[in-house]
Scaffold this motif. Structure first.
Motif, PDB file in Angstrom:
ATOM      1  N   ARG A 121      80.974  83.365  94.717  1.00  0.00           N
ATOM      2  CA  ARG A 121      80.821  84.201  93.523  1.00  0.00           C
ATOM      3  C   ARG A 121      82.207  84.517  92.957  1.00  0.00           C
ATOM      4  NH1 ARG A 121      76.963  89.179  94.630  1.00  0.00           N
ATOM      5  NH2 ARG A 121      77.549  89.424  92.417  1.00  0.00           N
ATOM      6  N   PRO A 122      82.387  84.323  91.661  1.00  0.00           N
ATOM      7  CA  PRO A 122      83.717  84.535  91.072  1.00  0.00           C
ATOM      8  C   PRO A 122      84.258  85.945  91.268  1.00  0.00           C
ATOM      9  CG  PRO A 122      82.286  83.336  89.559  1.00  0.00           C
ATOM     10  CD  PRO A 122      81.423  83.809  90.679  1.00  0.00           C
ATOM     11  N   ASP A 123      83.398  86.971  91.167  1.00  0.00           N
ATOM     12  CA  ASP A 123      83.885  88.341  91.296  1.00  0.00           C
ATOM     13  C   ASP A 123      84.371  88.624  92.715  1.00  0.00           C
ATOM     14  OD1 ASP A 123      81.307  87.996  92.219  1.00  0.00           O
ATOM     15  OD2 ASP A 123      80.679  90.055  91.774  1.00  0.00           O
ATOM     16  N   VAL A 124      83.626  88.134  93.714  1.00  0.00           N
ATOM     17  CA  VAL A 124      84.045  88.346  95.103  1.00  0.00           C
ATOM     18  C   VAL A 124      85.326  87.578  95.396  1.00  0.00           C
ATOM     19  CG1 VAL A 124      83.383  88.052  97.518  1.00  0.00           C
ATOM     20  CG2 VAL A 124      81.678  88.779  95.843  1.00  0.00           C
ATOM     21  N   ARG A 125      85.376  86.325  94.938  1.00  0.00           N
ATOM     22  CA  ARG A 125      86.571  85.524  95.177  1.00  0.00           C
ATOM     23  C   ARG A 125      87.796  86.148  94.515  1.00  0.00           C
ATOM     24  NH1 ARG A 125      84.457  81.141  93.954  1.00  0.00           N
ATOM     25  NH2 ARG A 125      85.137  80.937  91.797  1.00  0.00           N
ATOM     26  N   ALA A 126      87.617  86.727  93.335  1.00  0.00           N
ATOM     27  CA  ALA A 126      88.749  87.369  92.658  1.00  0.00           C
ATOM     28  C   ALA A 126      89.246  88.577  93.453  1.00  0.00           C
ATOM     29  CB  ALA A 126      88.336  87.789  91.252  1.00  0.00           C
ATOM     30  N   ARG A 127      88.322  89.363  94.008  1.00  0.00           N
ATOM     31  CA  ARG A 127      88.732  90.521  94.809  1.00  0.00           C
ATOM     32  C   ARG A 127      89.455  90.092  96.078  1.00  0.00           C
ATOM     33  NH1 ARG A 127      83.191  94.205  94.507  1.00  0.00           N
ATOM     34  NH2 ARG A 127      83.228  94.572  92.239  1.00  0.00           N
ATOM     35  N   ASP A 163      98.705  76.797  87.491  1.00  0.00           N
ATOM     36  CA  ASP A 163      97.739  76.502  88.548  1.00  0.00           C
ATOM     37  C   ASP A 163      98.415  76.201  89.875  1.00  0.00           C
ATOM     38  OD1 ASP A 163      95.571  76.815  86.841  1.00  0.00           O
ATOM     39  OD2 ASP A 163      95.673  74.752  86.157  1.00  0.00           O
ATOM     40  N   ALA A 164      99.724  75.893  89.835  1.00  0.00           N
ATOM     41  CA  ALA A 164     100.433  75.583  91.076  1.00  0.00           C
ATOM     42  C   ALA A 164     100.594  76.820  91.952  1.00  0.00           C
ATOM     43  CB  ALA A 164     101.809  74.988  90.775  1.00  0.00           C
ATOM     44  N   ALA A 165     100.475  78.022  91.375  1.00  0.00           N
ATOM     45  CA  ALA A 165     100.645  79.250  92.155  1.00  0.00           C
ATOM     46  C   ALA A 165      99.579  79.373  93.237  1.00  0.00           C
ATOM     47  CB  ALA A 165     100.614  80.468  91.242  1.00  0.00           C
ATOM     48  N   GLY A 166      98.360  78.897  92.947  1.00  0.00           N
ATOM     49  CA  GLY A 166      97.336  78.852  93.978  1.00  0.00           C
ATOM     50  C   GLY A 166      96.496  80.105  94.126  1.00  0.00           C
ATOM     51  N   ASN A 167      96.690  81.133  93.298  1.00  0.00           N
ATOM     52  CA  ASN A 167      95.851  82.327  93.375  1.00  0.00           C
ATOM     53  C   ASN A 167      95.733  82.935  91.985  1.00  0.00           C
ATOM     54  OD1 ASN A 167      98.020  84.629  93.173  1.00  0.00           O
ATOM     55  ND2 ASN A 167      98.794  83.218  94.730  1.00  0.00           N
ATOM     56  N   ALA A 168      94.601  83.622  91.754  1.00  0.00           N
ATOM     57  CA  ALA A 168      94.278  84.125  90.426  1.00  0.00           C
ATOM     58  C   ALA A 168      95.261  85.188  89.918  1.00  0.00           C
ATOM     59  CB  ALA A 168      92.850  84.679  90.417  1.00  0.00           C
ATOM     60  N   PRO A 169      95.688  86.180  90.728  1.00  0.00           N
ATOM     61  CA  PRO A 169      96.611  87.194  90.193  1.00  0.00           C
ATOM     62  C   PRO A 169      97.913  86.602  89.664  1.00  0.00           C
ATOM     63  CG  PRO A 169      95.643  87.957  92.249  1.00  0.00           C
ATOM     64  CD  PRO A 169      95.244  86.527  92.096  1.00  0.00           C
ATOM     65  N   MET A 170      98.489  85.637  90.367  1.00  0.00           N
ATOM     66  CA  MET A 170      99.733  85.039  89.900  1.00  0.00           C
ATOM     67  C   MET A 170      99.488  84.150  88.684  1.00  0.00           C
ATOM     68  SD  MET A 170     101.829  84.247  93.436  1.00  0.00           S
ATOM     69  CE  MET A 170     103.425  84.255  92.621  1.00  0.00           C
TER      70      MET A 170
END
Length: 397
Positions: free
Chosen positions: A238-244, A290-297
């Motif tokens: 789930r996108p919301d869980v993965r984002a958290r 996209d190279a950062a590998g995580n959504a916040p960055m």
């Protein structure tokens, strides 16, 4: 060349079917007419689905460097692609380069052919090769691209390699504990029950764990564990869980600094390599985020790209995100002021990767003795739990 399926009539009116390879439908029509056949229908043949093995990133980077060496030595691009396509050491990689050679031989550009294979060539590879083709320095681009890909593969290898030994220790510990509680502890139960005394708490605890692992309760524990694993996998989709989870992973006390360092190193090396190959800043930011590998960055880099589009420097929005260390932001600011941001970013990546290597080495050195002490502590506790009742009994005699 593409293959076409056809239906045609012979001079006697007989209908025949077959397939021909040709550059276009007109070429197939001409070939049929040369055979005294009258074409009725010509349709492109459906390409067979081929299961392509996942290519080694390190081997792909080496192939880029080999192609750059060939171009630097004066070998034409088409000849270089065919040479790489003839290698027998890696059939999957050779197949890809043979297809690239076929596309270039029919008049297409290398970047266009690579863009049609997104499962093999990342957008950054395509963008850099396109810039090299337009600027006339393709061999330089391929050499830098090979260095970039190999450096990223080495960083990933260091991270995975540092986790192998702790994983082995955990697996061995689980096996040892299972054998102790399911094989050795039950052998002492008959003797302890014959003492007809109330055993100490630690003994009752060890016996209870042994009973749980050797009875139907163990199936409940395993079933609950499997259910938790599947529930976690379902939740992470789930996108919301993965984002958290990604936000937690970036902000966590111990994992956070390591995650941010790895993301910053990959971003800086990717952006620096693209800028060095004359890829425009905004396009390079959109690809390298996209190279950062995580959504916040990624979100922080997107905000930085919006600021750059408005004429602001790159360092300020990155600093405002709080996800990039102060020394990294300061070096980016200096690179922007000195107009050598591409070199500075690559140097930052090398520095941060060395720092990540030290952090991983230190963490592994701390984890290894902790795991060994934990395993030894459990074995000692079990030994005490089994010996203590006997000691108490002998003291009463």
């Amino acid at each position: 060349m593409p293959t076409y399926e056809y239906q045609a009539l012979t001079a006697g009116g007989q209908r025949v079917r077959g397939s021909l390879a040709g550059a276009s439908e007109q070429a197939v029509v001409a070939e049929l007419e040369s055979r005294a056949l009258v074409p009725v229908t010509i349709t492109p043949a459906a390409e067979p689905r081929r299961a392509r093995r996942k290519l080694s990133v390190r081997k792909l980077g080496t192939a880029y460097q080999q192609l750059a060496d060939l171009l630097r030595a004066g070998v034409p691009l088409l000849r270089g692609l065919k040479l790489l396509g003839g290698r027998k050491s890696d059939p999957a990689l050779a197949s890809v380069f043979r297809e690239l050679a076929e596309a270039v031989e029919t008049g297409g550009e290398l970047s266009e052919a690579m863009g049609q294979k997104p499962e093999t060539f990342a957008p950054i590879h395509v963008a850099m090769v396109r810039a090299g083709e337009k600027g006339g320095f393709l061999e330089t681009v391929l050499a830098r691209l090979g260095t970039l890909v190999i450096a990223q593969a080495e960083l990933r290898g260091k991270v995975i390699g540092s986790l192998v030994y702790p994983a082995i220790l955990v697996s061995v510990g689980v096996i040892v504990m299972t054998v102790i509680f399911t094989v050795f502890v039950p052998k002492f139960r008959v003797m302890l029950d014959a003492m007809q005394t109330t055993p100490p708490f630690i003994t009752r605890l060890v016996l209870g764990l042994s009973d749980a692992l050797t009875s139907w309760k163990a199936l409940l524990v395993v079933g609950a564990f499997v259910a938790m694993v599947f529930a976690a996998i379902w939740a992470l989709r789930r996108p919301d869980v993965r984002a958290r989870v990604e936000v937690w992973r970036v902000r966590a006390p111990i994992v956070g600094p390591l995650t941010r360092a790895i993301g910053a190193a990959r971003f800086c090396r990717t952006l620096g390599t693209m800028l060095a190959n004359n890829v425009p800043m905004l396009a390079a930011l959109q690809i390298s985020k996209d190279a950062a590998g995580n959504a916040p960055m990624r979100e922080a880099i997107e905000r930085a790209a919006d600021a750059v589009k408005q004429g602001e420097p790159l360092a300020a929005p990155l600093a405002a995100s709080g996800l990039f260390e102060d020394d990294i932001v300061e070096m980016i600011s200096v690179g922007e002021a000195a107009n050598n941001l591409d070199d500075v970013l690559v140097q930052i990546a090398a520095t941060v990767e060395a720092r990540v290597d030290r952090l991983l080495t230190t963490a592994v050195r701390l984890i290894e003795p902790l795991l060994l002490v934990s395993i030894a502590g459990v074995v000692f506790a079990v030994a005490v739990a089994l010996v203590l009742p006997m000691t108490q009994m002998s003291g009463r005699v």
